[in-house]
Motif scaffolding. Structure first.
Motif, short mmCIF file in Angstrom:
data_model
loop_
_atom_site.label_atom_id
_atom_site.label_comp_id
_atom_site.label_asym_id
_atom_site.label_seq_id
_atom_site.Cartn_x
_atom_site.Cartn_y
_atom_site.Cartn_z
N TYR A 89 0.40 -0.73 -0.28
CA TYR A 89 0.09 -0.31 -0.02
C TYR A 89 0.79 1.33 -0.27
N VAL A 90 2.30 0.91 0.63
CA VAL A 90 2.64 2.48 0.61
C VAL A 90 3.31 2.92 -0.41
N ARG A 107 2.09 4.13 -2.70
CA ARG A 107 1.73 4.91 -3.87
C ARG A 107 2.20 6.16 -3.25
N PHE A 108 2.68 6.60 -2.43
CA PHE A 108 3.38 7.12 -2.15
C PHE A 108 4.70 7.41 -1.95
#
Lengths: 264, 263
Positions: A191-192, A194-195
Motif C-alpha cells: 500500500y505504501v 502509492r506514495f
C-alpha cells in the motif's frame, strides 16, 4: 520447452477461467465501481495531504499522481494474474490437489501461476492508464521513444518483482499450509507504494528499499516518466528483479522437495 | 426470541476460542497487516502536514496508535465465512439448530479478538520503543468509554456485513458488495487521515454517515483528543438500532429463499 504448447495451454486457461468469472456478471459491474471508488479514494487522500503542504518529499501533487497511476496499473495486474492464482495455491496444498498438477507433463510453476485470470483487474489497469495519460497532459510531458522504452523496461521489472514477492510468499504454504494472511501483510505493505519514497522518514525509506523493495516497484517507473531517474537506479532495478525471479524459481523447486501431499 | 442462555454463550465462546488458538500464527500475521496507520503517521509528521491543523506531533501519533487499536478490535469478516458456508451448504445444519446462526459467527469474532489482543499489544510496545515521547496512560474511565465505543463500532460493522452476507441468499457471491463498502470505510473512517483534516465539502456530510463513528470517534476518545463523547455514543446507538432492524428484515426475507445446497 515447447513455447507453442505453453501458449496453447495458456489460451485454454484463460478460456476456462473467464467462463467461470462471467457466471457472476453483477459482480463484474460491482468490481468496476469498487475500482473507480478505490482510485478516487486514494486521490482524495492525496489531496488532503497536499491541502496542508505544497510538496511531499519533493513531489508536487501532479507528480505524485503519476505514482498513483502506476500503482493502480500494477495493482490491476496483481488482481488479474497474481492474487487469484496464488490464493489457489493455498487450496491446492490444503486439499492435496497439487499432486495432480505435479504429475502433468507441464512446468508446475507455470501451471500454478497462470491457471486463473480475473477480468476485474483489467478495468483497474485501464483506469490507471487513463489517469497516466491525464498526468502526461497536466505535467506537459511528451514521451520520446527512448524514455518509452525505459518505461516499459522498468515496468516489466516492477511486474517481475511483484510476481516474485507474491510467489515467494505463496510457496511458503508448503510448510505452513495456511498463509492466507501472509499475503494480507504483503498487500498492506504494498500500500505504501502509492506514495513517494521521500515522504517517509529515513529508517522507513531504508526498510522499504531493502527488506521489501516496494519502492522500486512504483518509484522508478514514475521517475522515468518525469525524466529524473538516474542510470544506476535503472540498472539496479533490472538487477533486483532478476535476482527476485531467479530466487522465486529456485525456492519453488526447493520447496517442492518438502511437499508431502495431503491425506489420501 | 433467539433462545440464548448464558450456558450456550459460554460454550460457543469456549469452542470458538480454542478454534482460534489453533490459528494464532495466522491471527498474528493479520495483526501485522493492520500497521498502515503507522505508515500514514510517518507521512504526516515527516512532512509537517499537521502544522496547519493545530494537532501536535504527539497528539497525532497517539491518534494513529488509537486508530490502529480500534481497527484491530473492529475487524469483521463474517461475509466471507458466511459466503463459504452458504456455497458449500454448511448453512443447512446451522439453520435447524435452535440458535440463530449469526450468534456462532459473532462468537467467532469475539474469540478472535481475544486471541489477537496480545499481538496488538506487542505491536504497540514496538511503537512506543520507536516513539517514546508519545507514551501516555489514559485513565480507567477513558479506557472504559473507548472500549464501549470500539465495541459499538464493531457492532455497526458486524451488522452491515451481516446484511451484506444475507445477499448470499439471492446472489451466492456477496463478498464483492463487501469490497465496495470497504472503500468508504477505509477512506472516510479516519484510519488513514483524521476526519478533522478532511476538506469542508466532505466534512459537511460525512458526519451523517456511519463511517466517522467507526474509527475516528473511538480513536479520539482513547487518544484524549477533544470530542463530544455523549453525542457520539448516541449516534453509534442509533446506527446500531437502524442496521439491526434492517438485518432482521433482510434475514427473514432471505432465509425463506434459501434452498439447501451441497446435499
Amino acid at each position: 520447452m515447447n513455447i507453442k504448447k505453453y501458449f496453447k495451454v495458456y489460451k485454454l486457461f484463460n478460456y476456462t477461467s473467464l467462463s467461470i468469472e462471467l457466471e457472476y456478471k453483477v459482480n463484474i459491474f460491482i468490481d468496476l465501481l469498487t475500482a473507480i471508488f478505490g482510485l478516487s479514494g486514494s486521490i482524495f487522500l492525496l489531496s488532503i495531504f497536499f491541502n496542508n503542504a505544497k510538496d511531499i518529499g519533493g513531489w508536487s501533487f501532479e507528480q505524485a499522481l503519476i505514482i498513483q497511476a502506476i500503482y493502480t496499473i500494477l495493482n490491476g495486474i496483481t488482481n488479474t494474474w497474481f492474487s487469484p492464482n496464488l490464493t489457489e495455491i493455498v487450496k491446492y496444498i490444503r486439499e492435496g490437489t497439487l499432486d495432480f498438477v505435479l504429475i502433468k507433463p507441464i512446468d508446475s510453476q507455470f501451471w500454478v501461476s497462470f491457471k486463473r485470470i480475473s477480468p476485474t483487474g483489467i478495468l483497474e489497469i485501464l483506469l490507471g492508464i487513463i489517469v497516466l495519460i491525464y498526468c502526461f497532459y497536466i505535467n506537459d510531458i511528451t514521451l520520446k521513444v527512448d524514455s518509452l522504452f525505459l518505461l516499459l523496461l522498468t515496468l516489466g521489472c516492477s511486474i517481475s518483482i511483484l510476481y516474485s514477492l507474491w510467489f515467494l510468499i505463496s510457496t511458503t504454504t508448503i510448510w505452513f499450509v495456511k498463509t492466507w494472511n501472509a499475503t494480507e501483510v504483503l498487500r498492506s505493505f504494498l500500500y505504501v507504494g502509492r506514495f513517494p519514497l521521500n515522504s517517509f522518514s529515513f529508517p522507513l525509506r531504508v526498510f522499504f528499499s531493502t527488506v521489501i523493495p516496494i519502492t522500486f516497484i512504483t518509484a522508478i517507473p514514475s521517475e522515468v516518466i518525469l525524466g529524473i531517474s538516474t542510470f544506476w537506479k535503472i540498472i539496479l532495478e533490472i538487477l533486483v528483479s532478476s535476482i527476485f525471479i531467479i530466487a522465486s524459481r529456485r525456492f519453488w523447486i526447493y520447496a517442492l522437495r518438502f511437499y508431502s501431499s495431503a491425506s489420501s | 426470541m433467539y433462545n440464548l442462555t448464558p450456558n450456550k454463550i459460554g460454550t460457543l465462546l469456549k469452542t470458538q476460542y480454542s478454534n482460534m488458538m489453533e490459528y494464532r500464527v495466522e491471527i498474528a500475521l493479520w495483526a501485522i497487516s493492520g500497521v498502515i496507520p503507522f505508515f500514514m503517521l510517518n507521512i504526516w509528521t515527516n512532512n509537517g502536514l499537521n502544522e496547519s491543523l493545530n494537532i501536535s506531533n504527539i497528539m497525532l501519533s497517539r491518534y494513529f496508535l488509537s486508530a490502529f487499536f480500534v481497527r484491530q478490535f473492529s475487524v469483521v469478516w463474517v461475509v466471507f465465512t458466511f459466503e463459504e458456508d452458504a456455497l458449500l451448504g454448511r448453512i443447512s445444519p446451522y439453520l435447524i439448530q435452535p440458535i440463530h446462526p449469526f450468534f456462532r459467527y459473532f462468537a467467532q469474532h469475539i474469540a478472535e479478538q481475544i486471541t489477537r489482543f496480545p499481538f496488538a499489544l506487542i505491536i504497540a510496545i514496538f511503537f512506543f520503543i520507536f516513539n517514546p515521547e508519545s507514551l501516555w496512560s489514559p485513565s480507567i474511565g477513558t479506557i472504559f468509554i473507548s472500549l464501549i465505543s470500539t465495541f459499538f463500532s464493531f457492532l455497526i460493522q458486524f451488522l452491515i456485513q451481516s446484511i451484506i452476507a444475507c445477499f448470499c441468499f439471492w446472489t451466492e457471491k456477496a463478498s464483492s458488495f463487501e469490497k465496495l463498502i470497504f472503500i468508504p470505510t477505509l477512506f472516510l473512517s479516519g484510519l488513514l487521515a483524521p476526519v478533522e483534516s478532511f476538506p469542508e465539502f466532505v466534512k459537511s456530510w460525512v458526519y451523517f454517515t456511519p463511517f466517522p463513528y467507526l474509527i475516528d470517534f473511538p480513536a479520539r476518545i482513547l487518544s484524549e483528543n477533544n470530542v463530544n463523547i455523549f453525542s457520539g455514543l448516541c449516534v453509534q446507538i442509533i446506527w446500531i438500532i437502524l442496521f439491526f432492524l434492517i438485518f432482521i428484515k433482510v434475514w427473514s426475507q432471505g432465509s425463506k429463499k434459501f434452498t439447501a445446497m451441497g446435499l
